[in-house]
Design a protein around this motif. Structure first.
Motif, short mmCIF file in Angstrom:
data_model
loop_
_atom_site.label_atom_id
_atom_site.label_comp_id
_atom_site.label_asym_id
_atom_site.label_seq_id
_atom_site.Cartn_x
_atom_site.Cartn_y
_atom_site.Cartn_z
N ALA A 121 0.84 -1.20 0.00
CA ALA A 121 0.00 0.00 0.00
C ALA A 121 0.88 1.25 0.00
CB ALA A 121 -0.90 -0.01 1.22
N ALA A 122 0.41 2.26 -0.69
CA ALA A 122 1.19 3.50 -0.78
C ALA A 122 0.26 4.69 -0.71
CB ALA A 122 2.00 3.54 -2.08
N GLY A 123 0.79 5.79 -0.23
CA GLY A 123 0.05 7.04 -0.19
C GLY A 123 0.88 8.16 -0.77
N PHE A 124 0.34 8.84 -1.77
CA PHE A 124 1.01 10.01 -2.35
C PHE A 124 0.41 11.26 -1.71
CE2 PHE A 124 1.92 6.72 -5.38
CZ PHE A 124 3.20 7.00 -5.80
N TRP A 125 1.27 11.99 -1.04
CA TRP A 125 0.88 13.16 -0.27
C TRP A 125 1.10 14.38 -1.17
CZ3 TRP A 125 -1.42 11.95 4.07
CH2 TRP A 125 -1.57 12.87 5.10
N SER A 126 0.01 15.11 -1.49
CA SER A 126 0.12 16.25 -2.39
C SER A 126 -0.20 17.53 -1.61
CB SER A 126 -0.85 16.10 -3.57
OG SER A 126 -0.75 17.18 -4.45
N TYR A 127 0.75 18.44 -1.56
CA TYR A 127 0.58 19.67 -0.79
C TYR A 127 1.54 20.71 -1.34
CZ TYR A 127 4.92 18.14 1.38
OH TYR A 127 6.23 17.73 1.58
N THR A 128 1.35 21.96 -0.96
CA THR A 128 2.30 22.99 -1.36
C THR A 128 3.34 23.13 -0.25
OG1 THR A 128 1.22 24.93 -0.35
CG2 THR A 128 0.40 24.19 -2.51
N LEU A 151 2.74 1.28 5.18
CA LEU A 151 2.14 2.18 4.21
C LEU A 151 3.26 3.09 3.70
CD1 LEU A 151 -0.35 3.50 2.78
CD2 LEU A 151 -0.50 5.04 4.75
N HIS A 152 3.66 2.89 2.45
CA HIS A 152 4.74 3.68 1.88
C HIS A 152 4.21 5.08 1.54
CE1 HIS A 152 7.10 -0.02 1.40
NE2 HIS A 152 5.97 -0.57 1.01
N VAL A 153 4.76 6.08 2.19
CA VAL A 153 4.30 7.45 1.98
C VAL A 153 5.31 8.20 1.13
CG1 VAL A 153 3.67 9.61 3.08
CG2 VAL A 153 3.03 7.46 4.15
N PHE A 154 4.84 8.79 0.05
CA PHE A 154 5.70 9.58 -0.84
C PHE A 154 5.35 11.05 -0.63
CE2 PHE A 154 5.46 5.37 -2.61
CZ PHE A 154 6.78 5.11 -2.97
N LEU A 155 6.34 11.78 -0.13
CA LEU A 155 6.12 13.16 0.29
C LEU A 155 6.75 14.19 -0.63
CD1 LEU A 155 6.73 12.83 4.13
CD2 LEU A 155 4.60 13.56 3.06
N ASP A 156 7.98 13.96 -1.03
CA ASP A 156 8.77 14.99 -1.71
C ASP A 156 8.69 14.79 -3.22
OD1 ASP A 156 10.47 16.94 -2.53
OD2 ASP A 156 12.17 16.30 -1.29
N SER A 199 -4.28 -0.23 -4.62
CA SER A 199 -3.54 -0.22 -3.35
C SER A 199 -2.81 1.11 -3.16
CB SER A 199 -2.53 -1.38 -3.31
OG SER A 199 -1.59 -1.23 -4.36
N THR A 200 -3.28 2.12 -3.86
CA THR A 200 -2.58 3.41 -3.85
C THR A 200 -3.53 4.54 -3.52
OG1 THR A 200 -1.09 2.61 -5.58
CG2 THR A 200 -1.14 4.98 -5.20
N PHE A 201 -3.23 5.25 -2.44
CA PHE A 201 -4.02 6.42 -2.05
C PHE A 201 -3.38 7.68 -2.63
CE2 PHE A 201 -4.82 3.45 1.47
CZ PHE A 201 -6.21 3.47 1.48
N PHE A 202 -4.24 8.63 -2.97
CA PHE A 202 -3.76 9.97 -3.30
C PHE A 202 -4.44 10.91 -2.32
CE2 PHE A 202 -4.20 14.00 -5.75
CZ PHE A 202 -2.86 14.31 -5.79
#
Length: 371
Positions: free
Chosen positions: A7-14, A44-49, A70-73
């Motif tokens: 499972a992974a989560g892509f974190w989108s923010y400024t 949960l693999h979190v991708f931040l940068d 299996s991927t959250f945005f």
């Protein structure tokens, strides 16, 4: 276990929002990932940068291999978020792919700072509308709590638990039938040829919209040039600021109608593209699955060629549209009568750029499938 297999989560923010919050946004991502692991004993693999090459590589891998199940945005919604072209493009890209797989729930926004207008019944901004239609997590008050307070920790636990529930439901979801129509005939599911024909018929209409959009910008530009000339003549007569103000008011009146049309065209363009996006992505995935040696292979090639031409033509327009949008910044201080019009023009240009991002994603996937 590799990042691509779990499972992974892509974190989108400024980044500016995170800086303003002294790193709380990034820490929230880490807390949620830790809580998810505590509940499931799975990472949960979190991708931040987004500047890290791993973010982009994994983003493409997840989308292209249809592992969206299996991927959250998780976009962190603030007023700044909607001013970021990159963030807007990510929402559109993930939303289209998730919808084409019947997995809309994996787009999970966190409302971090309330955004004016997002709760209205009609939201003209298509990216904002996509967010408003989701069951987002409301963090507008929680962001003010101490990070170690019971309220904050309980909220992190609830959100991690929701991720677990969504993943469990997503595992049971079958991709919906590929369709481009809002109300398909329940007795006759369209085949690939029908779908491509419908999409292909729509492509020239978008080209015509772009032509009219460019022509409308030209009308506004000509009117602005005349207004500037009138200001210069007014200055030469010694009319001062009163003369400039009069010319500005006249300009605002002259461009009111074309600005309204420009706004309508921008909304129409992005809304139609977003609506048909899941169907087109489904067609591309279907061609990829069935391979090139199908009865529809020649028609698919023609369809792909048309999409590429639309993408290339659109990119040729984007630079001039961006220049036009940037030029409005210098005009915004002339008079309060111009400010609402300038806001509408900049919004219209952004909508068109959003639409181009959708088409560019089609082209990218077509290139990969064809290659």
């Amino acid at each position: 276990m590799t990042a691509s297999s779990g499972a992974a989560g892509f974190w989108s923010y400024t980044h500016r929002d995170d800086e303003s919050e002294e790193g709380r946004i990034r820490r929230l991502a880490t807390r949620i990932a830790n809580e998810f692991e505590a509940i499931t004993a799975e990472e949960l693999h979190v991708f931040l940068d987004k500047e890290d090459i791993k973010w982009g590589d994994e983003w493409r891998n997840r989308i292209d291999s249809a592992l969206t199940g299996s991927t959250f945005f998780m976009p962190i919604i603030t007023p700044r978020f909607f001013k970021s072209e990159e963030c807007r493009r990510e929402v559109l890209t993930f939303s289209g792919h998730a919808a084409s797989l019947g997995l809309d729930e994996l787009l999970l926004p966190i409302m971090y700072i309330d955004v004016p207008g997002i709760h209205k019944d009609t939201v003209p901004d298509e990216v904002m509308a996509l967010i408003s239609r989701r069951q987002y997590e409301d963090w507008t008050q929680l962001r003010l709590e101490d990070e170690n307070s019971p309220q904050y920790r309980q909220a992190v636990h609830r959100l991690a638990g929701r991720l677990v529930e969504i993943l469990e439901r997503a595992a049971e979801v079958e991709p919906p039938p590929v369709t481009l129509t809002e109300e398909p005939d329940p007795e006759e599911e369209p085949g690939m040829l029908e779908l491509m024909a419908e999409a292909e018929a729509a492509l020239p209409r978008w080209g015509e919209t772009m032509t009219e959009f460019s022509e409308t910008i030209q009308v506004i530009g000509d009117a602005t040039t005349e207004a500037v000339a009138e200001m210069e003549r007014s200055d030469s007569r010694g009319a001062g600021f009163a003369g400039r103000l009069r010319a500005t008011h006249q300009l605002a009146e002259r461009i009111k109608e074309p600005v309204e049309r420009m706004e309508d065209l921008g909304v129409q363009y992005s809304t139609e593209l977003v609506k048909i996006d899941p169907g087109v992505l489904g067609i591309i995935r279907q061609v990829e699955t069935e391979g090139a040696e199908t009865a529809e292979s020649e028609q698919a090639k023609e369809f792909f060629k048309t999409v590429r031409e639309l993408a290339q033509n659109g990119r040729r327009n984007m630079e001039s549209f961006q220049e036009f949008s940037d030029s409005l910044q210098g005009v915004s201080g002339l008079s309060k009568s111009m400010r609402p019009l300038i806001g509408k023009m900049r919004g219209a240009v952004q909508q068109v750029m959003d639409g181009q991002a959708v088409i560019d994603e089609w082209e990218r996937r077509i290139d990969e499938v064809s290659g």
